[in-house]
Write a protein that holds these residues in place. Sequence first.
Motif, PDB file in Angstrom:
ATOM      1  N   PRO A 288       8.726  -9.024   4.522  1.00  0.00           N
ATOM      2  CA  PRO A 288       7.742  -8.415   3.630  1.00  0.00           C
ATOM      3  C   PRO A 288       7.573  -6.922   3.902  1.00  0.00           C
ATOM      4  O   PRO A 288       7.637  -6.486   5.051  1.00  0.00           O
ATOM      5  CB  PRO A 288       6.450  -9.175   3.952  1.00  0.00           C
ATOM      6  CG  PRO A 288       6.643  -9.719   5.322  1.00  0.00           C
ATOM      7  CD  PRO A 288       8.124  -9.979   5.458  1.00  0.00           C
ATOM      8  N   ILE A 289       7.383  -6.171   2.832  1.00  0.00           N
ATOM      9  CA  ILE A 289       7.011  -4.753   2.918  1.00  0.00           C
ATOM     10  C   ILE A 289       5.675  -4.615   2.198  1.00  0.00           C
ATOM     11  O   ILE A 289       5.544  -5.001   1.036  1.00  0.00           O
ATOM     12  CB  ILE A 289       8.061  -3.842   2.271  1.00  0.00           C
ATOM     13  CG1 ILE A 289       9.454  -4.120   2.847  1.00  0.00           C
ATOM     14  CG2 ILE A 289       7.677  -2.375   2.472  1.00  0.00           C
ATOM     15  CD1 ILE A 289      10.563  -3.327   2.176  1.00  0.00           C
ATOM     16  N   ILE A 290       4.692  -4.095   2.925  1.00  0.00           N
ATOM     17  CA  ILE A 290       3.322  -4.053   2.425  1.00  0.00           C
ATOM     18  C   ILE A 290       2.874  -2.589   2.381  1.00  0.00           C
ATOM     19  O   ILE A 290       3.153  -1.822   3.308  1.00  0.00           O
ATOM     20  CB  ILE A 290       2.382  -4.857   3.361  1.00  0.00           C
ATOM     21  CG1 ILE A 290       2.955  -6.256   3.656  1.00  0.00           C
ATOM     22  CG2 ILE A 290       0.974  -4.931   2.795  1.00  0.00           C
ATOM     23  CD1 ILE A 290       3.008  -7.200   2.505  1.00  0.00           C
ATOM     24  N   ALA A 291       2.170  -2.238   1.299  1.00  0.00           N
ATOM     25  CA  ALA A 291       1.718  -0.848   1.119  1.00  0.00           C
ATOM     26  C   ALA A 291       0.202  -0.792   1.045  1.00  0.00           C
ATOM     27  O   ALA A 291      -0.443  -1.701   0.514  1.00  0.00           O
ATOM     28  CB  ALA A 291       2.323  -0.267  -0.146  1.00  0.00           C
ATOM     29  N   ALA A 292      -0.328   0.315   1.550  1.00  0.00           N
ATOM     30  CA  ALA A 292      -1.777   0.510   1.501  1.00  0.00           C
ATOM     31  C   ALA A 292      -2.223   0.924   0.110  1.00  0.00           C
ATOM     32  O   ALA A 292      -3.347   0.658  -0.302  1.00  0.00           O
ATOM     33  CB  ALA A 292      -2.190   1.568   2.521  1.00  0.00           C
ATOM     34  N   GLY A 293      -1.339   1.593  -0.653  1.00  0.00           N
ATOM     35  CA  GLY A 293      -1.688   2.037  -1.997  1.00  0.00           C
ATOM     36  C   GLY A 293      -0.837   1.337  -3.034  1.00  0.00           C
ATOM     37  O   GLY A 293      -0.748   0.119  -3.041  1.00  0.00           O
ATOM     38  N   GLY A 294      -0.211   2.131  -3.920  1.00  0.00           N
ATOM     39  CA  GLY A 294       0.647   1.560  -4.966  1.00  0.00           C
ATOM     40  C   GLY A 294       1.906   0.953  -4.382  1.00  0.00           C
ATOM     41  O   GLY A 294       2.230   1.184  -3.215  1.00  0.00           O
ATOM     42  N   ILE A 295       2.610   0.178  -5.215  1.00  0.00           N
ATOM     43  CA  ILE A 295       3.800  -0.526  -4.719  1.00  0.00           C
ATOM     44  C   ILE A 295       5.095   0.014  -5.321  1.00  0.00           C
ATOM     45  O   ILE A 295       6.164  -0.522  -5.088  1.00  0.00           O
ATOM     46  CB  ILE A 295       3.715  -2.051  -4.982  1.00  0.00           C
ATOM     47  CG1 ILE A 295       3.626  -2.360  -6.475  1.00  0.00           C
ATOM     48  CG2 ILE A 295       2.542  -2.655  -4.215  1.00  0.00           C
ATOM     49  CD1 ILE A 295       3.853  -3.842  -6.796  1.00  0.00           C
TER      50      ILE A 295
END
Length: 279
Positions: free
Chosen positions: A215-222
Motif C-alpha cells: 500500500p501507498i498512503i497519502a496525507a493529501g490527494g492521491i
Amino acid sequence: MARNMFRRSIYKTPAQLRLMREPGLATAAALEATKGALRAGITPLELDAPAEAAIRDRGGRPNFMMEPGYRHTICANVNAHVVHAIPTDQPLRPGDIVAIDAGAEIGGWHGDSAYTVVVPDPADPKKTAALQELSRVTEQAMWHGIAQLARASHLNEVGDAIAKYVHSESNYGILEDYIGHGIGRSMHEDPPVFNYPVRGKGPEVRPGLVVAIEPIIAAGGIDTFTEDDGWTVTMEDGGASAQWEHTVAVHENGIWVLTASDGGASGLAPLGITPTPIP
Ligand code: MG
Ligand code: MG
C-alpha cells in the motif's frame, strides 16, 4: 513489460516456493543495510552501495537494475516523490519522509520490499510526529493486508482489509495509480493486488500464490505524475506519502513473509496470525 506467449500459472510449486526464500532474504538484507545508514546528512545515492553489496554478498543481483535503463539497487522516494525515484546526491534533511524500495534476484527468482522512515526534526516535533503517523498507518495497513491473505478465500479481500484499516484509523487517501503484484520468475507478474475494494473476488488464495503487498498512503490527494526523468513519480499536490511492502508466500501450512527475516512473525503477532516456514 514483455509478456510470455503462454500464460504461466500464478501458483508456484512447493519446490519453487523454496527457491524464493533466498531472494527474499537478500532483499531484506539490502533494506536492513540502508536502514543502518539512513540519517540526516547522508544522500540517497550513498545508501545504494550498501544495499547492492548486501545482495551481491548473498549471490544475488539487484533486480531493479534488470529494468531497462535503471542503474541502481534502490529507489529512494523523498517527501513528494512517491515511487521509482532515482537515488540523488541531495543530503537527507531533518523532517524528510523517505521510502526505500529494493529487490533481489537469485537463481531466476525475485524478492521485492520497501519501508518508510522519517528523519526526525528536533526543531519541528509536530511535523515529525505527523509524518511518523502516516508511516505507521501505512505499515499497519500492509500488515492487515498480509493477515487477511492468511485468512482469505480470494485475493481481493486483501484490498478490502487494507482500506478498512486505513479508513478506521485516518483520513488518509490510498493511492490507486500503484498497486501490488504477483512475483516469482519476474519481479512483476499477475495477479494485481489492489489496496482498496474492487469489483470481483480476484483469484483464489491457495498454496503457491506469492504476492507483493504494497500500500501507498497519502496525507493529501492521491493523484500522481511522472517526472521528466521518466522514472520518478511525484504527488500532484506535493504532499507526503508512505509506502511499505513485503513479498508473501501462501503455502500448504500457512503464509510466510519471504522478505522479513522472521517470516513476518513480529508484524503479524498483534493480528493473531502466526507465519509458518515454507516446508
Ligand atoms: Mg518494491
Ligand atoms: Mg513491488
